[in-house]
Write a protein that holds these residues in place. Structure first.
Motif, mmCIF file in Angstrom:
data_model
loop_
_atom_site.group_PDB
_atom_site.id
_atom_site.type_symbol
_atom_site.label_atom_id
_atom_site.label_comp_id
_atom_site.label_asym_id
_atom_site.label_seq_id
_atom_site.Cartn_x
_atom_site.Cartn_y
_atom_site.Cartn_z
ATOM 1 N N ARG A 182 0.846 -1.198 0.000
ATOM 2 C CA ARG A 182 0.000 0.000 0.000
ATOM 3 C C ARG A 182 0.878 1.243 0.000
ATOM 4 N NH1 ARG A 182 -4.928 -1.516 -1.779
ATOM 5 N NH2 ARG A 182 -5.637 -3.387 -0.672
ATOM 6 N N THR B 279 -8.985 -5.261 -0.671
ATOM 7 C CA THR B 279 -9.587 -4.356 -1.642
ATOM 8 C C THR B 279 -11.045 -4.731 -1.860
ATOM 9 O OG1 THR B 279 -7.480 -4.048 -2.794
ATOM 10 C CG2 THR B 279 -9.485 -3.509 -4.024
ATOM 11 N N GLU C 5 -6.100 1.145 -7.255
ATOM 12 C CA GLU C 5 -5.372 0.181 -6.437
ATOM 13 C C GLU C 5 -3.861 0.277 -6.601
ATOM 14 O OE1 GLU C 5 -5.759 -4.535 -5.149
ATOM 15 O OE2 GLU C 5 -6.646 -3.839 -7.012
ATOM 16 N N GLY D 173 -2.087 2.641 -5.809
ATOM 17 C CA GLY D 173 -1.643 3.173 -4.524
ATOM 18 C C GLY D 173 -0.527 4.193 -4.595
ATOM 19 N N ARG E 21 -6.376 11.578 -5.243
ATOM 20 C CA ARG E 21 -6.765 11.053 -3.931
ATOM 21 C C ARG E 21 -7.860 11.877 -3.256
ATOM 22 N NH1 ARG E 21 -3.899 7.205 -1.119
ATOM 23 N NH2 ARG E 21 -2.079 6.310 -2.168
ATOM 24 N N LEU F 240 -5.783 5.388 2.750
ATOM 25 C CA LEU F 240 -5.907 3.965 2.435
ATOM 26 C C LEU F 240 -7.224 3.624 1.733
ATOM 27 C CD1 LEU F 240 -4.349 2.462 5.678
ATOM 28 C CD2 LEU F 240 -3.431 2.276 3.353
ATOM 29 N N GLU G 294 -7.134 3.655 -2.193
ATOM 30 C CA GLU G 294 -6.504 2.542 -2.909
ATOM 31 C C GLU G 294 -7.082 1.177 -2.539
ATOM 32 O OE1 GLU G 294 -2.296 2.020 -1.074
ATOM 33 O OE2 GLU G 294 -2.828 4.133 -0.823
ATOM 34 N N SER G 295 -8.043 1.138 -1.623
ATOM 35 C CA SER G 295 -8.603 -0.155 -1.227
ATOM 36 C C SER G 295 -10.127 -0.228 -1.361
ATOM 37 C CB SER G 295 -8.214 -0.488 0.217
ATOM 38 O OG SER G 295 -8.766 0.455 1.125
ATOM 39 N N GLU H 174 4.768 3.668 -5.693
ATOM 40 C CA GLU H 174 3.586 3.226 -6.436
ATOM 41 C C GLU H 174 3.512 1.700 -6.370
ATOM 42 O OE1 GLU H 174 4.627 5.553 -9.841
ATOM 43 O OE2 GLU H 174 6.171 4.149 -10.478
#
Length: 361
Positions: free
Chosen positions: A16, A49, A81, A83, A90, A102, A105-106, A208
């Motif tokens: 992550r 995820t 995802e 990340g 974001r 978090l 990305e999840s 990444e």
């Protein structure tokens, strides 16, 4: 040695990019970690995820920003995802009352009806054909595309309609669609840019974490070029004292792989991204964190971020000017960004307004 809950929660998670879940800025309250003495120094469980289906009313977004080279775009997914800790998209997760950390990305959202919504937009009588950009907010080829194939559906529609487009990705999954990309490139209706932030595998793994490895992205450029697809490389973002020294090496590797165009974007830290990035620096580069942020403040007129048109993409000041000159001279030396004709909009064939109605010809 047992650490406080606050510190433990800010430690990196394997696979992550973000290390924490800052509250969405539109929520009415905020939370703060507090060590009540019950916390135990145990391993943090892997973050799973989840994917939620999102039914949108429209999918074609338009903008008139003077420093963006496209007027309309499509995003098949919300959240990504891959990340990437630096991702300027974001903060959009805050619109869903989710964390730009978090959660971004999840906790992902997919728009399975995006191809149909796009078809309806293209079929409108007043529609004017202009290139559509994919990959402007989240990566169209992030891992869940393997299952959902929404990007594939969009490409099939645009190919059938002879509609031009541009595409940016950092995933080798784009090779799956070489059949469509090659056909569109032959008609001068597509350009595919692969984003290469660094050639250092170790840096990429923390910067990444779920994106394709750097050398594999260079190989992806080669395979696309060999298939006849017009390709370019994006060195983005430029992060002072982290990856800026690799600018020439990335452009050289991409050119050797067949890229004919190149671009770069200076690191942007809007809203919650600035704190997430500082946290990442403290975790991975504590020895140079203050120096990195001082350089960022220098190119952003004393701030962490600059949202003004023009300067937001390139920065300003001595460091930003040095990067600009290095990029320009390297492109000239390598023969990148030579004048080419624009993507062809003259071949566009509008889809039928009613899918059940047969066309006359």
């Amino acid at each position: 040695m047992t650490e406080s809950a606050d510190k433990q929660r800010s430690l990196p998670r394997k696979g992550r990019g973000a290390a924490s879940k800052p509250d969405a800025r539109y929520l009415g309250d905020t939370r703060e970690a507090f060590d009540d003495g019950w916390y135990q120094d145990t391993e943090i469980a892997p973050l799973r995820t989840t994917v939620t289906v999102e039914h949108s009313k429209t999918v074609l977004s338009r903008n008139n920003s003077p420093d963006i080279p496209f007027e309309q775009s499509v995003n098949a997914y919300r959240g990504c995802e891959h990340g990437c800790i630096y991702c300027y998209a974001r903060p959009t997760h805050a619109y869903m009352d989710l964390s730009p950390g978090l959660d971004f990305e999840s906790r992902l959202f997919v728009k399975p009806d995006a191809p149909e919504l796009l078809r309806q937009a293209l079929a409108k009588p007043g529609y004017v054909c202009k290139p559509i950009a994919l990959g402007t907010n989240t990566d169209p080829y992030q891992p869940i595309e393997r299952e959902w194939r929404v990007t594939r559906g969009i490409l099939e529609l645009l190919n059938d309609c002879r509609h031009p487009m541009t595409l940016v990705t950092k995933s080798c999954l784009v090779e799956r669609d070489i059949d469509l990309l090659a056909a569109m490139s032959e008609r001068r209706q597509i350009e595919v840019f692969v984003s290469v932030t660094t050639l250092d595998h170790g840096l990429a793994r923390s910067l990444e974490p779920r994106a394709t490895a750097p050398q594999r992205r260079i190989e992806c450029l080669r395979r696309l070029h060999e298939a006849g697809v017009t390709t370019g490389v994006m060195f983005a973002p430029v992060i002072p004292a982290i990856n800026d020294a690799e600018l020439e090496a990335v452009l050289e590797a991409a050119t050797a792989a067949g890229a004919s165009h190149a671009g770069y974007v200076m690191l942007r830290l809007p809203h919650e991204v600035k704190d997430l990035f500082r946290e990442w620096l403290d975790n991975h580069y504590p020895d140079r964190a203050r120096h990195v942020m001082s350089l960022i403040n220098d190119i952003r007129d004393g701030r962490d971020n600059d949202a003004n048109f023009g300067s937001r993409m390139r920065g300003q000041g001595v460091f930003a000017e040095l990067v600009r000159q290095r990029f320009r001279k390297t492109c000239k030396r390598l023969g990148l960004n030579q004048p080419t004709r624009e993507l062809d909009t003259s071949l566009f064939i509008p889809p039928p307004a009613d899918r059940d109605q047969m066309t006359l010809f």
